[in-house]
Enzyme design. Structure first.
Site, PDB file in Angstrom:
ATOM      1  N   GLU A 407       0.979  -1.252  -0.009  1.00  0.00           N
ATOM      2  CA  GLU A 407      -0.008   0.179  -0.032  1.00  0.00           C
ATOM      3  C   GLU A 407       0.939   1.299  -0.092  1.00  0.00           C
ATOM      4  O   GLU A 407       0.606   2.000  -0.690  1.00  0.00           O
ATOM      5  CB  GLU A 407      -0.937   0.038   1.246  1.00  0.00           C
ATOM      6  CG  GLU A 407      -2.175  -0.931   0.975  1.00  0.00           C
ATOM      7  CD  GLU A 407      -1.995  -2.408   1.254  1.00  0.00           C
ATOM      8  OE1 GLU A 407      -0.815  -2.613   1.642  1.00  0.00           O
ATOM      9  OE2 GLU A 407      -2.925  -3.111   1.104  1.00  0.00           O
ATOM     10  N   HIS A 474     -12.217  -5.269   8.379  1.00  0.00           N
ATOM     11  CA  HIS A 474     -12.952  -5.103   7.045  1.00  0.00           C
ATOM     12  C   HIS A 474     -14.365  -4.458   7.403  1.00  0.00           C
ATOM     13  O   HIS A 474     -15.066  -4.587   6.527  1.00  0.00           O
ATOM     14  CB  HIS A 474     -13.124  -6.585   6.656  1.00  0.00           C
ATOM     15  CG  HIS A 474     -11.952  -7.402   6.174  1.00  0.00           C
ATOM     16  ND1 HIS A 474     -11.177  -7.880   6.937  1.00  0.00           N
ATOM     17  CD2 HIS A 474     -11.597  -7.313   4.963  1.00  0.00           C
ATOM     18  CE1 HIS A 474     -10.231  -8.519   6.304  1.00  0.00           C
ATOM     19  NE2 HIS A 474     -10.320  -8.256   5.024  1.00  0.00           N
TER      20      HIS A 474
END
Ligand SMILES: Cc1ncc(C[n+]2csc(CCOP(=O)(O)OP(=O)(O)O)c2C)c(N)n1
Length: 668
Positions: A407, A474
């Site tokens: 990322e 999540h």
């Protein structure tokens, strides 16, 4: 051509192909940063400059690499690479002015020392965090590759910086995408006070190259001929065959990490050994022996460099100290963007939230030829939410790119694309994972316009939110990590129509935009949406329901919870505001509503402490106090991580509590 194996106090100069002019140029190019530094050390002692990171003893690397690059190839230096700046012939007064925080520098006094970039000289300076530079070099290289420009970018790091995740991520991305980057490690023995043995355990850092499938070389960083010739050869080879190459330059840091910190922890023998290898003294002796220099020529060079330094210093010192102008400071945080509202008169079709996002992405790829998408599994697979399904076939693998799980360096890569004038979209697979790319977003993208007037034309898509039984990692809605960072725009739509129009705008706006997409809305919310392209402005809320008794201010899933609650309660007195855009924020719209109703309740999916709801509450009490008939209420999730089991998650989320609080406020 000169030859012979002259041994000269520690540095051995082997056969080479350089002529007298080239050798003399390399010599004077090293002498200049050395003499500037010597002057800076005097000024530091006189208290005329604040901090100094010395590159004394490492000049051959900065100078050799820069001289081996073409003038329009980007170099991304660190804090000891003065030789990069001087070899690119930046007028010295501008450097001196930069170090004194004055207007003729490169940051309007907003950042110090070498923390700046300049498109004019194709230099992209560091941020303090060291590692992010490496991903940015990947992005510049990707742009070179996509534009078939046969250029490379060169990026520097110290050996200490190689321990950062960014180093590994950037090398990995460069390897899998065959990016034309020259990664230059200056191994100078110490990272602040930490010796190499406490920094890494491979024998040489060059050993790491093969681990990533990258060619690597070790170069004597104190030997200017070796640096220049080897890098010239490798740079040409990269131009012909784009790929990354890792170089470990062996050198030594002869002074403290910065001047105040000293070198007590460095054994004396090491200082002596490396003192004997001084890149300038050795080279000077060599050139004297070869008859290329003589004492007189050296004196002449020194005299003219001294004159240049003194004149430029005088110019920088006589420059006024910078004046602060608040409106100018604020105006420089964001790139100016003149929103063009594009209205679609096309047919509408009833589509889901997820389809609206997908349409905006596709139509933006069609409009912006320089737009590149990057994300995990977004190419052939179409992304975990299938939003980019079919895109790779239509737009090609160059523009719709699968990334490794990196990322941080991917955000850096997006920044690099922007430096080369391109646009980038980074899809976080889940917004939770942005924590692994947090640093470049808040420290690089957010600040780069303010620091050195460089745009970060990047959209980061953030599939977020709970209610889907996905547990603590999540489900987060982490907009408040970003709303407090000046320089970022934060968009959070609740309906397909808004999502499409706002996402289209995000790609037109040259500022970094975090675009939040609530996963629970993806397939549950439908709306009639124009088939063709259109845009919507940032910073405008949308009034979903008109009422006189109470203002409900919310965004994202909160809008739908509020609608459900109002229906359940059969209450028609609410003015329901969907913010859509958190940064910029529609303060005017909020105040108009609260001034009308006199009561405000803010609903957020985030837990309350430090949430964006708290910011809105503060703004309302500041701006609408006289109109208020009740305390401003906030309703949010529990102050816990997000639990997995449905019963727990239901209790965690604020929907049920919202109903009670709303009732309380109605009755107040
Ligand atoms: C992320 C981060 N952690 C720590 C620091 C503090 N710091 C600045 S430079 C430095 C040492 C860097 O060593 P190295 O990369 O070898 O470069 P050198 O200074 O030796 O040239 C440290 C620890 C920082 N700037 N950024």
């Amino acid at each position: 051509m000169f030859s012979g194996k002259t041994k000269s106090k520690g540095v051995i100069y082997k056969d080479h192909k350089l002529n007298a002019t080239q050798l003399t140029d390399l010599y004077t190019s090293m002498l200049k940063p050395r003499m500037i530094e010597e002057k800076m050390l005097i000024l530091l002692r006189q208290g005329k400059i604040s901090k100094w990171f010395s590159g004394i003893g490492q000049e051959a690397i900065s100078v050799g690499v820069t001289k081996a690059m073409q003038e329009d190839e980007y170099i991304l230096p660190m804090h000891r690479n003065l030789g990069v700046f001087t070899s690119r012939n930046i007028p010295l007064y501008r450097l001196f002015s930069q170090w004194q925080g004055k207007a003729s520098g490169f940051t309007k006094g907003r950042d110090r020392s070498f923390h700046f970039g300049t498109q004019e000289y194709k230099i992209v300076g560091m941020i303090s965090h060291l590692g992010p530079q490496l991903g940015v070099a990947d992005g510049i290289a990707l742009a070179h590759k996509l534009k078939n420009e046969k250029k490379l970018s060169a990026v520097f790091t110290g050996e200490g910086g190689t321990s950062e995740g960014d180093f590994h991520e950037a090398l990995n991305i460069a390897a899998v995408w065959d990016l034309p980057v020259l990664f230059c490690i200056e191994n100078n023995g110490y990272g602040l006070s930490t010796p190499t043995i406490e920094q890494y355990r491979c024998k040489d850092l060059a050993d790491r190259g093969p681990g990533y499938g990258i060619e690597s070389h070790i170069i004597d960083g104190n030997n200017i001929i070796e640096v220049f010739e080897k890098i010239s050869e490798l740079a040409q080879s990269i131009r012909n065959e784009p790929r990354p190459i890792l170089i470990e330059f062996k050198t030594f840091r002869m002074r403290g990490h910065e001047e105040a910190s000293g070198t007590k922890y460095v054994p004396e023998e090491l200082m002596e050994e490396w003192g004997d290898k001084d890149p300038i003294i050795n080279f000077e002796n060599y050139l004297l022996q070869e008859g290329i220099l003589n004492e007189e020529k050296i004196k002449g060079f020194r005299k003219s460099i001294k004159k240049e330094i003194d004149e430029n210093l005088h110019k920088a010192f006589s420059e006024n100290i910078i004046e602060s102008d608040t409106s100018q400071e604020i105006a420089d945080v964001y790139e100016t963007y003149d929103h063009q509202e594009i209205i679609s008169k096309s047919n509408k079709e009833n589509i889901r939230f997820v389809d609206a996002i997908s349409q905006a992405l596709k139509q933006s790829l069609e409009r912006h030829y320089d737009l590149v998408f990057m994300g995990q599994d977004i190419a052939d697979y179409g992304g975990v939410f299938k939003i980019t399904e079919g895109f790779m076939g239509e737009f090609g693998k160059d523009r719709v790119r699968n990334t490794p799980i990196c990322e941080s360096a991917v955000v850096g890569t997006a920044m690099g694309l922007s430096i080369k004038g391109m646009k980038a979209m980074v899809e976080m697979q889940f917004s939770d994972f942005v924590s692994s790319g947090f640093n470049p977003i808040v420290n690089y993208l957010a600040k780069v316009k303010y620091r050195w007037d460089q745009k970060a034309d990047v959209v980061i898509r953030m599939p977020c939110g709970g209610g889907v039984g996905a547990g603590p990692f999540h489900s987060q809605t982490n907009e408040a990590w970003f709303t407090k960072v000046p320089g970022l725009k934060v968009i959070y739509p609740a309906f397909p129509y808004d999502a499409k129009g706002l996402l289209n705008t995000a790609f037109n706006d040259p500022n970094p935009v975090l675009f939040f997409e609530h996963k629970a809305l993806y397939r549950s919310v439908r709306q009639d949406v124009p088939v063709d392209y259109y845009t919507l402005p940032f910073g405008k809320s949308s009034r979903i329901k008109e009422g006189e008794q109470i203002s409900i201010i919310t965004y994202g899933a909160g809008v739908h919870w509020a609608l459900d609650t109002l229906e359940e309660m059969n209450f028609a007195g609410a003015d329901l505001l969907d913010l859509r855009s958190l940064q910029p924020l529609d303060l005017e719209g909020i105040c108009a509503s609260v001034n009308k109703t006199g009561k405000a309740i803010i609903l957020t999916e985030d837990s309350l402490a430090g949430s964006f709801a708290s910011e809105i509450a503060a703004l309302i009490s500041e701006h609408c106090f006289e109109s208020l008939d009740a305390p401003v209420l906030r309703v949010g999730s529990l102050e816990t991580p997000i639990p997995f089991a449905q019963t727990l998650e239901r209790e965690y989320l604020p929907k049920e509590r919202f109903k009670n609080k709303l009732q309380e406020l109605i009755e107040y």
